[in-house]
Design a protein around this motif. Structure first.
Motif, PDB file in Angstrom:
ATOM      1  N   ASP A  93       0.852  -1.188   0.000  1.00  0.00           N
ATOM      2  CA  ASP A  93       0.000   0.000   0.000  1.00  0.00           C
ATOM      3  C   ASP A  93       0.897   1.251   0.000  1.00  0.00           C
ATOM      4  OD1 ASP A  93       0.886   0.517   2.611  1.00  0.00           O
ATOM      5  OD2 ASP A  93      -0.847  -0.461   3.527  1.00  0.00           O
ATOM      6  N   GLY A  94       0.275   2.430  -0.009  1.00  0.00           N
ATOM      7  CA  GLY A  94       0.995   3.685  -0.170  1.00  0.00           C
ATOM      8  C   GLY A  94       2.176   3.904   0.760  1.00  0.00           C
ATOM      9  N   GLU A  95       1.945   3.755   2.076  1.00  0.00           N
ATOM     10  CA  GLU A  95       2.999   4.037   3.059  1.00  0.00           C
ATOM     11  C   GLU A  95       4.098   2.980   3.008  1.00  0.00           C
ATOM     12  OE1 GLU A  95       4.971   6.426   5.390  1.00  0.00           O
ATOM     13  OE2 GLU A  95       2.970   6.908   4.611  1.00  0.00           O
ATOM     14  N   GLU A  96       3.688   1.704   2.891  1.00  0.00           N
ATOM     15  CA  GLU A  96       4.675   0.618   2.802  1.00  0.00           C
ATOM     16  C   GLU A  96       5.521   0.759   1.539  1.00  0.00           C
ATOM     17  OE1 GLU A  96       2.035  -2.746   2.977  1.00  0.00           O
ATOM     18  OE2 GLU A  96       2.748  -3.291   4.989  1.00  0.00           O
ATOM     19  N   LYS A  97       4.866   1.152   0.447  1.00  0.00           N
ATOM     20  CA  LYS A  97       5.570   1.336  -0.821  1.00  0.00           C
ATOM     21  C   LYS A  97       6.627   2.427  -0.701  1.00  0.00           C
ATOM     22  CE  LYS A  97       4.762   2.646  -5.653  1.00  0.00           C
ATOM     23  NZ  LYS A  97       3.754   2.958  -6.692  1.00  0.00           N
TER      24      LYS A  97
ATOM     25  N   LEU B  27      10.645   1.951  -1.188  1.00  0.00           N
ATOM     26  CA  LEU B  27      11.416   2.720  -2.169  1.00  0.00           C
ATOM     27  C   LEU B  27      12.527   3.514  -1.493  1.00  0.00           C
ATOM     28  CD1 LEU B  27       8.542   4.031  -4.504  1.00  0.00           C
ATOM     29  CD2 LEU B  27      10.188   2.221  -5.004  1.00  0.00           C
ATOM     30  N   ASP B  28      12.234   4.050  -0.300  1.00  0.00           N
ATOM     31  CA  ASP B  28      13.255   4.778   0.462  1.00  0.00           C
ATOM     32  C   ASP B  28      14.431   3.870   0.800  1.00  0.00           C
ATOM     33  OD1 ASP B  28      11.820   7.115   0.358  1.00  0.00           O
ATOM     34  OD2 ASP B  28      10.966   6.930   2.384  1.00  0.00           O
TER      35      ASP B  28
END
Length: 369
Positions: free
Chosen positions: A254-258, A262-263
């Motif tokens: 999901d958005g936050e995990e993604k 990526l970080d």
């Protein structure tokens, strides 16, 4: 607008397509597991739409979309019907642009297929690109020959067709030397004549260099990737490095995990996000945005579209009764914090019928019918 994802068998097309669309196309280590083209409608990532959603908290957010088609793997001899050649060529003819997936990694567990689907051969990006290019060019030569014959017959009654014969004859000679129609040098008038022929090798192209995780971490040190870059540069095409296996994992988050994932990888956006954006741009598309409490939405238009025609994308009445467009720059709106504050500072412009829309314009259309 459709983008066809093409490549030799086992280069990672279906894995990439699955990651892009989460459509679950069967992906297996054998040729032609994608026999019918899988179609997926994909949202175009847009940070501006995300910011408007944060500002307005609308009931609905609707992104711009682009359509991807996963086309069955092609092998040498496709233009003569080898493998699934005829089906491949028919499917790609329906697409507006091509995403050519090229394998840029070694893995002894994954077959590399070029001609004989039972024979494993060494990875060769230049050779792989050449195989598909030649198959498209050979199919195009047949089409050009038919076009020349047709124009020669028409010229007996109307001499204007003689120019068509000259243009297509020169193009045929160019392609017989193994060159794509895309790279043929001519003036705009001749280019317009060629554009009426719907040639496969005329379609705009992006190369998706599929790397393994090690190669993706430093793609510019990957010898295979460098080869793809050099070939793409010769025809002014773009190369996007991707790791299909990694992208498949990212697509599950999901958005936050993604963002955290990526970080950790040290990259700002996934290869797929860059590929989707690049594909959108390749088709000459831009987005304008509308905002409000009911809906925030990105609308797709061709670059160069004027305000009334853009309004018509929302509803034909908007174009028919167009009065003006109230336009604000995205950065100005964000700096002001609200549309009312932007209006108070005189940053909301009133544009008329001749205004050419810009990518990222936030617009309210005034109309009367």
């Amino acid at each position: 607008m459709k983008l066809g994802i093409v490549g030799l068998p086992n280069v990672g097309k279906s894995t990439l397509f699955n990651a892009i669309t989460n459509a679950g196309a069967e992906s297996a280590n054998y040729p032609f597991c994608t026999i019918d083209p899988n179609v997926g409608v994909v949202a175009v990532p847009d940070h501006r739409l995300d910011a408007l959603t944060e500002m307005y908290h609308p009931k609905k957010t609707t992104p711009a979309v682009v359509e991807f088609v996963d086309i069955a793997g092609l092998v040498k001899g496709a233009s003569k019907g080898q493998g699934l050649g005829n089906k491949f060529l028919a499917n790609i003819r329906e697409c507006d642009a091509i995403v050519h997936v090229v394998r840029c990694f070694d893995d002894e567990n994954i077959m590399h297929v070029v001609a004989d689907t039972s024979t494993n051969v060494p990875v060769d990006p230049a050779g792989d690109i050449g195989v598909i290019d030649i198959e498209l060019i050979m199919a195009d030569v047949e089409m050009v020959e038919r076009r020349i014959d047709k124009a020669q017959k028409a010229a007996k009654g109307d001499k204007k067709y003689l120019r068509e014969v000259e243009v297509f004859s020169a193009l045929k000679d160019w392609m017989n030397d193994g060159n794509s129609a895309r790279s043929f040098q001519c003036d705009e008038e001749d280019r317009a004549i060629i554009a009426t022929s719907e040639l496969l090798s005329l379609k705009p192209i992006i190369y998706a260099a599929n790397l393994d995780e090690e190669g993706f971490a430093d793609c510019h040190a990957n010898a295979y990737y460098k080869v793809v870059e050099e070939l793409a540069a010769k025809e002014g095409a773009q190369v996007i490095p991707v790791c299909a296996k990694l992208e498949a994992e990212i697509a599950e988050l999901d958005g936050e995990e993604k963002k955290m994932f990526l970080d950790d990888l040290g990259i700002a956006e996934s290869g797929l996000d860059r590929l989707i954006k690049a594909s959108y741009a390749l088709l000459g598309l831009i987005s304008f945005l509308t905002s409000g409490e009911d809906e925030c939405r990105a609308w797709t238009i061709k670059r160069g579209t004027k305000a009334p025609q853009a309004a018509g994308k929302i509803h034909t009445d908007f174009e028919r009764g167009f009065i003006r467009a109230e336009v604000v720059n995205f950065d100005d709106l964000m700096a002001c914090g609200s549309m009312n504050a932007a209006k108070e500072k005189g940053l909301v412009r009133s544009e008329g019928k001749e205004y050419v829309m810009k990518d990222g314009d936030i617009v309210l259309f005034r109309f009367n019918v």
